[in-house]
Design a protein around this motif. Structure first.
Motif, PDB file in Angstrom:
ATOM      1  N   VAL A  90       0.871  -1.174   0.000  1.00  0.00           N
ATOM      2  CA  VAL A  90       0.000   0.000   0.000  1.00  0.00           C
ATOM      3  C   VAL A  90       0.910   1.228   0.000  1.00  0.00           C
ATOM      4  CG1 VAL A  90      -1.793   1.283   1.211  1.00  0.00           C
ATOM      5  CG2 VAL A  90      -1.799  -1.217   1.294  1.00  0.00           C
ATOM      6  N   SER A  91       0.696   2.122  -0.950  1.00  0.00           N
ATOM      7  CA  SER A  91       1.481   3.359  -1.023  1.00  0.00           C
ATOM      8  C   SER A  91       0.638   4.518  -0.518  1.00  0.00           C
ATOM      9  CB  SER A  91       1.893   3.649  -2.466  1.00  0.00           C
ATOM     10  OG  SER A  91       2.679   2.605  -2.958  1.00  0.00           O
ATOM     11  N   MET A  92       1.266   5.421   0.202  1.00  0.00           N
ATOM     12  CA  MET A  92       0.584   6.597   0.727  1.00  0.00           C
ATOM     13  C   MET A  92       1.370   7.827   0.290  1.00  0.00           C
ATOM     14  SD  MET A  92       0.844   9.183   3.163  1.00  0.00           S
ATOM     15  CE  MET A  92       2.257   8.571   4.042  1.00  0.00           C
ATOM     16  N   GLY A 138      -3.526  10.465  -0.201  1.00  0.00           N
ATOM     17  CA  GLY A 138      -3.893   9.382  -1.098  1.00  0.00           C
ATOM     18  C   GLY A 138      -3.291   8.057  -0.672  1.00  0.00           C
ATOM     19  N   PHE A 139      -4.061   6.986  -0.827  1.00  0.00           N
ATOM     20  CA  PHE A 139      -3.592   5.621  -0.604  1.00  0.00           C
ATOM     21  C   PHE A 139      -3.853   4.835  -1.886  1.00  0.00           C
ATOM     22  CE2 PHE A 139      -4.427   7.127   3.672  1.00  0.00           C
ATOM     23  CZ  PHE A 139      -3.398   6.584   4.429  1.00  0.00           C
ATOM     24  N   VAL A 140      -2.855   4.086  -2.337  1.00  0.00           N
ATOM     25  CA  VAL A 140      -2.993   3.227  -3.516  1.00  0.00           C
ATOM     26  C   VAL A 140      -2.643   1.807  -3.079  1.00  0.00           C
ATOM     27  CG1 VAL A 140      -2.155   2.743  -5.843  1.00  0.00           C
ATOM     28  CG2 VAL A 140      -2.368   5.113  -5.065  1.00  0.00           C
ATOM     29  N   GLY A 141      -3.476   0.837  -3.500  1.00  0.00           N
ATOM     30  CA  GLY A 141      -3.300  -0.544  -3.075  1.00  0.00           C
ATOM     31  C   GLY A 141      -4.267  -0.899  -1.963  1.00  0.00           C
ATOM     32  N   VAL A 142      -5.328  -0.115  -1.829  1.00  0.00           N
ATOM     33  CA  VAL A 142      -6.324  -0.292  -0.774  1.00  0.00           C
ATOM     34  C   VAL A 142      -7.113  -1.582  -1.015  1.00  0.00           C
ATOM     35  CG1 VAL A 142      -8.427   0.684   0.230  1.00  0.00           C
ATOM     36  CG2 VAL A 142      -6.519   2.190  -0.396  1.00  0.00           C
ATOM     37  N   LYS A 179      -8.264   8.766  -2.579  1.00  0.00           N
ATOM     38  CA  LYS A 179      -7.473   9.997  -2.715  1.00  0.00           C
ATOM     39  C   LYS A 179      -8.380  11.205  -2.596  1.00  0.00           C
ATOM     40  CE  LYS A 179      -3.788  11.924  -5.472  1.00  0.00           C
ATOM     41  NZ  LYS A 179      -2.900  11.725  -6.615  1.00  0.00           N
ATOM     42  N   ILE A 180      -7.890  12.200  -1.872  1.00  0.00           N
ATOM     43  CA  ILE A 180      -8.618  13.462  -1.737  1.00  0.00           C
ATOM     44  C   ILE A 180      -7.612  14.603  -1.871  1.00  0.00           C
ATOM     45  CG2 ILE A 180      -8.460  13.577   0.788  1.00  0.00           C
ATOM     46  CD1 ILE A 180     -11.559  14.507   0.472  1.00  0.00           C
ATOM     47  N   LEU A 181      -8.037  15.687  -2.519  1.00  0.00           N
ATOM     48  CA  LEU A 181      -7.144  16.818  -2.769  1.00  0.00           C
ATOM     49  C   LEU A 181      -7.691  18.100  -2.157  1.00  0.00           C
ATOM     50  CD1 LEU A 181      -6.233  16.211  -6.527  1.00  0.00           C
ATOM     51  CD2 LEU A 181      -4.920  15.567  -4.496  1.00  0.00           C
TER      52      LEU A 181
END
Length: 197
Positions: A90-92, A138-142, A179-181
């Motif tokens: 998981v990438s943050m 943002g988190f990728v790999g959730v 992900k939120i901006l």
């Protein structure tokens, strides 16, 4: 005589501790006088337990970063980390934009990222800004197996729901993205994804 001396000493300590400016129930935003007096940094406590929070990711799903910012000047802080969760990476990534004059003086604080709950805590809490700061997270790999993507929103996690303004949100179950901006953060606390229904 000893009992009287102890009673007098206890009375003095009680009176000093009850003065208005010593209240532990009403925190202050006086940065110069409240945060630079050897406050405990949460990450120090994690290090004291024998876990290296910067590299020992298989043992701990919380990563803490410490910063000091001059509120008059503002700053842009960028953090990115990875964590192995249930055999997956998981990438943050996070960016905290602190505008000029968001607060007075220098502030030392922690950003604590929780990979189990896909959230961030900004510590010390509570600390309210003169101008909101902006958070990208943002988190990728959730893993969406226990999440309902259609009913997720980003919110304040430590109290009543607050209506947070943001520029865009991306929840993609197929790609494992949360992900939120440019979320406007009015005060330090814990923020993350929650069920909205």
């Amino acid at each position: 005589m000893k009992k009287i001396a102890i009673l007098i000493l206890a009375s003095l300590l009680f009176m000093v501790g009850c003065q208005d400016d010593n209240s532990i129930l009403e925190p202050t935003n006086d940065v110069a006088n409240s945060l630079n007096k050897g406050r405990v940094i949460l990450s120090d406590g994690l290090r004291d337990s024998g876990i290296d929070i910067s590299s020992d990711n298989d043992k701990l799903s919380i990563i803490s970063k410490n910063f000091t910012v001059d509120g008059t000047n503002g700053d842009v802080l960028v953090v990115s980390e990875t964590y192995r969760k249930n055999g997956k990476i998981v990438s943050m990534s996070a960016k905290l934009t602190i505008p000029q004059n968001a607060f007075k003086g220098k502030l030392t604080f922690d950003m604590i990222f929780d990979f189990d709950n896909y959230s961030v805590q900004l510590y010390p809490t509570p600390f309210t800004f003169d101008k909101p700061v902006l958070l990208d997270l943002g988190f990728v790999g959730v893993d969406f197996s226990t999440l309902d993507a259609a009913n997720l929103g980003f919110n304040y996690l430590d109290g009543e729901t607050e209506s947070l303004k943001y520029s865009s949100m991306n929840i993609n179950e197929n790609l494992g993205i949360l992900k939120i901006l440019e979320v406007e953060i009015p005060h330090f606390s814990r923020y993350g994804w929650t069920r909205i229904k």
